[in-house]
Scaffold this motif. Structure first.
Motif, mmCIF file in Angstrom:
data_model
loop_
_atom_site.group_PDB
_atom_site.id
_atom_site.type_symbol
_atom_site.label_atom_id
_atom_site.label_comp_id
_atom_site.label_asym_id
_atom_site.label_seq_id
_atom_site.Cartn_x
_atom_site.Cartn_y
_atom_site.Cartn_z
ATOM 1 N N ARG B 19 38.550 40.460 55.856
ATOM 2 C CA ARG B 19 38.349 40.257 54.424
ATOM 3 C C ARG B 19 37.186 41.106 53.908
ATOM 4 O O ARG B 19 36.125 41.156 54.528
ATOM 5 N N ILE B 20 37.429 41.781 52.762
ATOM 6 C CA ILE B 20 36.334 42.370 51.983
ATOM 7 C C ILE B 20 36.108 41.376 50.848
ATOM 8 O O ILE B 20 36.929 41.286 49.933
ATOM 9 N N PRO B 21 35.038 40.575 50.893
ATOM 10 C CA PRO B 21 34.896 39.495 49.907
ATOM 11 C C PRO B 21 34.699 40.053 48.499
ATOM 12 O O PRO B 21 34.097 41.115 48.329
ATOM 13 N N LYS B 22 35.196 39.335 47.512
ATOM 14 C CA LYS B 22 35.103 39.864 46.152
ATOM 15 C C LYS B 22 33.663 39.900 45.658
ATOM 16 O O LYS B 22 33.364 40.577 44.681
ATOM 17 N N SER B 23 32.790 39.230 46.381
ATOM 18 C CA SER B 23 31.364 39.306 46.031
ATOM 19 C C SER B 23 30.783 40.685 46.349
ATOM 20 O O SER B 23 29.664 41.002 45.943
ATOM 21 N N TYR B 24 31.522 41.514 47.083
ATOM 22 C CA TYR B 24 31.014 42.839 47.467
ATOM 23 C C TYR B 24 30.630 43.652 46.243
ATOM 24 O O TYR B 24 29.574 44.261 46.198
ATOM 25 N N ARG B 25 31.504 43.642 45.229
ATOM 26 C CA ARG B 25 31.191 44.390 44.005
ATOM 27 C C ARG B 25 31.559 43.551 42.791
ATOM 28 O O ARG B 25 32.560 42.825 42.803
ATOM 29 N N GLU B 26 30.747 43.685 41.768
ATOM 30 C CA GLU B 26 30.841 42.794 40.620
ATOM 31 C C GLU B 26 32.206 42.803 39.940
ATOM 32 O O GLU B 26 32.684 41.781 39.471
ATOM 33 N N GLY B 27 32.850 43.970 39.883
ATOM 34 C CA GLY B 27 34.111 44.070 39.144
ATOM 35 C C GLY B 27 35.328 43.566 39.895
ATOM 36 O O GLY B 27 36.428 43.472 39.328
ATOM 37 N N MET B 28 35.173 43.210 41.171
ATOM 38 C CA MET B 28 36.342 42.786 41.964
ATOM 39 C C MET B 28 36.820 41.421 41.489
ATOM 40 O O MET B 28 36.030 40.493 41.353
ATOM 41 N N ARG B 29 38.123 41.328 41.229
ATOM 42 C CA ARG B 29 38.688 40.059 40.756
ATOM 43 C C ARG B 29 39.215 39.201 41.907
ATOM 44 O O ARG B 29 39.400 37.997 41.766
ATOM 45 N N VAL B 30 39.543 39.848 43.013
ATOM 46 C CA VAL B 30 40.063 39.146 44.199
ATOM 47 C C VAL B 30 39.451 39.792 45.441
ATOM 48 O O VAL B 30 38.832 40.857 45.364
ATOM 49 N N ASP B 31 39.656 39.151 46.602
ATOM 50 C CA ASP B 31 39.213 39.748 47.866
ATOM 51 C C ASP B 31 40.108 40.933 48.224
ATOM 52 O O ASP B 31 41.225 41.049 47.729
ATOM 53 N N GLY B 32 39.612 41.754 49.122
ATOM 54 C CA GLY B 32 40.473 42.713 49.801
ATOM 55 C C GLY B 32 40.853 42.131 51.145
ATOM 56 O O GLY B 32 40.011 41.480 51.792
ATOM 57 N N ILE B 33 42.105 42.297 51.569
ATOM 58 C CA ILE B 33 42.483 41.838 52.917
ATOM 59 C C ILE B 33 43.125 42.997 53.663
ATOM 60 O O ILE B 33 44.017 43.667 53.142
ATOM 61 N N VAL B 34 42.614 43.240 54.858
ATOM 62 C CA VAL B 34 43.045 44.394 55.640
ATOM 63 C C VAL B 34 43.661 43.905 56.940
ATOM 64 O O VAL B 34 43.043 43.111 57.657
ATOM 65 N N TYR B 35 44.865 44.366 57.246
ATOM 66 C CA TYR B 35 45.507 44.034 58.514
ATOM 67 C C TYR B 35 45.190 45.118 59.533
ATOM 68 O O TYR B 35 45.592 46.275 59.360
ATOM 69 N N ALA B 36 44.460 44.777 60.561
ATOM 70 C CA ALA B 36 44.116 45.744 61.604
ATOM 71 C C ALA B 36 43.534 45.003 62.790
ATOM 72 O O ALA B 36 42.932 43.938 62.627
#
Lengths: 136, 487
Positions: B19-36
């Motif tokens: 997970r790239i949490p949405k708290s990472y950058r102010e404009g993010m509306r949702v998390d990022g999720i990466v399959y790896a």
């Protein structure tokens, strides 16, 4: 080298340094066609006239390269020599080249498109720097 | 813009997702999720692909998460290998960058009743015949020419247009995603420039990573699913990778220009200009959707005509009709597209626009859009690898509907940039190296071949393992190349 390519994982970047703005546009055009064909194999046997409106900005550079790519794609015209003048109305240019001859021309990449990603045209001290990433 | 390592946050969810949490950058509306898995993640961190996953999370109306498949790499705007769904009812946007220049780039797999032993003695002749007959590379038109009026009909009707001209059969349509025709196509919205670029390119391969390969089934991992697709060990198949050619690139280009002012007009803040977008319900959004669907239909016709020419080449070499050679279409899937689909989001059933930029639809068994022949096993998911090692056939699983808006990976994903790959091949003959591995390769450009060499890609086996472990799609068969033509 008036232009160079730089790394971008799936695509290709083109970087140009020049002393004046017209030369940036000329070298960027040559850089673009150097991705498509071995430039030394192309002769300026015929020419086309182009005019692109807009103030000097990265978007004018984008529109210029895009226009050249369109002429290549539709007329199969390889371009190698460019004369560019830039004024308040935008850009006027003569582009010289010749149609593809499969016997003589060593073709290389198919450039799908010019992208806005990382697009840059700016003064750095006394010189101009342009960067553009093309989709391969 | 130079290549930089990703240094942002990544939280482990399980063995195969992060997970790239949405708290990472102010404009993010949702998390990022990466399959790896850990090994792939080390490669993915090397460039800005993960920053691009975070950028996509800014898009208005995005649902659940900005998703990335294990083959992600650095693209322009969106990463390649990304999935993003937007809801029109929540001001959701449509973004041409989330589809890409090559609208409906995709792959199709054709089977045959030939075995490796049948093809081995004539392998070189077969590849040379394909290379002569199937147009590849830049600046080369094909043998099929369509007037602007015919092109408009072709884009409106999709592969059905070719059925009436004796260039397709009903089972080809049955086994093509969306039956080779998106209903929302508006061919009148496709510019004259796009038509000019497209008139002689339907039925041409192009260059870059596009290819036509003769392959053999190397191993079978799910007997039942393989049998449903008519695949078995040592069988010869053909895999075709191409898209909408100059027509589609121009449609994307026209849309990006049309949308230059849209973010300001609709008050959308974007971290990258290449993410330019408009609300789905806006006139600009609708205009792009109509033209994009038309270009997608052109792409299905392109792959149909490429397959048709491949069938003709096999007929020439084996002196039998393609029907006698059993060259039926297994399936055709798009991996650069946006589609309006029904998905479960939280506890709600919603219709959302799913952008798949380098991601393959992977619908599970029983899904209404999965063709009858595959209703019991799931939709075939075809994953091209590289020209030296392997490609894969999988089938969609229920996990894809739960986690990834019905999507899986689309390829191996690049690990070397084009310039690095060329540098690494100085003084080498990639065609000879491939020949030593039993692969006959023909390409117009030596540089093109160098850029596409096997080492430029991640090992596709590792990528599909992640997709399989994450239950997005299940492994069915591994395919090994024996002949390749490229631009």
């Amino acid at each position: 080298m008036p232009y160079e390519t730089f790394e971008h994982t799936a695509d290709l970047g083109l970087r140009v340094w020049a002393d004046d703005i017209a030369t940036v546009f000329v070298d960027a055009a040559r850089g673009l066609f150097s991705m498509i064909v071995e430039l030394d194999s192309v002769q300026p046997r015929e020419s086309i006239e182009l005019a692109i409106e807009g103030e000097v900005s990265d978007l004018l550079l984008f529109d210029w390269l895009n226009e050249l790519l369109y002429h290549y794609e539709v007329q199969h015209l390889l371009l190698c020599r460019f004369e560019v003048t830039i004024g308040e109305q935008g850009l006027k240019a003569t582009a010289g080249g010749e149609p593809i001859d499969a016997e003589r021309h060593v073709l290389d990449h198919e450039v799908k498109a010019i992208t806005y990603h990382g697009l840059k045209l700016e003064r750095q001290g006394a010189r101009w720097l342009a960067e553009v990433i093309v989709d391969i | 813009m130079a290549k930089q390592k990703y240094t942002g946050p990544l939280e482990r969810i399980d063995d195969v997702s992060w997970r790239i949490p949405k708290s990472y950058r102010e404009g993010m509306r949702v998390d990022g999720i990466v399959y790896a898995d850990d090994a792939l993640l080390d490669l993915i961190r090397e460039d800005q692909a993960l920053e691009q996953v975070a950028n996509v999370a800014y898009l208005p109306g995005i649902q659940s998460a900005s998703l990335a498949m294990p083959d992600i790499h650095w693209g322009y705007g969106f990463c390649i290998g990304g999935v993003c769904a937007t809801d029109p009812a929540e001001g959701g946007v449509i973004s041409p960058g989330g589809v890409g220049y090559d609208i409906n780039c995709g792959v199709r797999l054709v089977r045959s009743n030939l075995t490796r032993a049948d093809v081995e003695p004539v392998k070189t002749q077969l590849v040379e015949e394909l290379y002569r007959q199937v147009p590849t590379g830049t600046g080369r038109g094909g043998k099929y020419r369509f007037s602007h009026d015919q092109l408009r009909r072709l884009m409106g009707e999709g592969v059905g247009f070719l059925l009436g001209r004796g260039l397709a059969v009903e089972s080809d349509i049955e086994h093509t995603e969306a039956r080779g025709c998106l209903p929302g196509a508006e061919p009148d919205l496709v510019s004259r420039r796009a038509l000019q670029r497209g008139f002689d390119q339907c039925g041409t391969l192009g260059s870059g990573n596009h290819f036509l390969e003769v392959q053999v089934v190397d191993s079978v991992h799910d007997e039942r699913a393989a049998a449903a697709m008519g695949l078995k060990q040592d069988q010869v198949v053909v895999l075709i990778h191409s898209g909408s050619r100059g027509l589609g690139y121009q449609v994307c280009d026209d849309a990006l220009k049309m949308l230059r002012g849209a973010p300001a007009k609709y008050g959308i803040e974007l971290p990258d200009r290449q993410l330019v977008c408009a609300p789905i319900e806006s006139p600009e959004g609708q205009e792009y959707i109509g033209a994009m669907c038309a270009a997608a239909n052109y792409a299905w016709c392109n792959r149909q005509l490429l397959m048709w020419q491949a069938r003709e080449c096999f007929e020439t070499i084996f002196n039998r009709s393609w029907e006698e050679l059993g060259m039926s279409l297994v399936y055709d899937v798009a991996h650069n597209i946006a589609k309006f689909e029904e998905h479960q989001v939280g506890d709600q059933q919603k219709r959302v626009w799913v952008h798949r930029k380098g991601a393959t639809r992977a619908f599970p068994p029983s899904h209404p859009e999965t063709p009858a022949a595959y209703r019991q096993i799931g939709q075939p998911v075809i994953i091209p690898g590289d020209m030296g090692r392997a490609s894969w056939v999988l089938v969609g699983q229920d996990g894809s509907m739960q986690h990834s808006f019905g999507s899986a990976c689309h390829g191996a994903g690049r690990v070397l940039s084009r310039t690095a790959a060329v540098k690494a091949s100085q003084g080498r003959r990639i065609d000879q190296e491939l020949a030593e591995r039993g692969v006959i390769a023909r390409a117009r450009s030596w540089k093109g071949l160098a850029e596409e060499q096997p080492d430029a890609y991640k090992n596709v086996d590792l990528v599909v393992n992640v997709v399989d472990r994450a239950a997005l799609a299940k492994k069915v068969a591994r395919l090994r190349p024996v002949g390749v033509i490229k631009g």
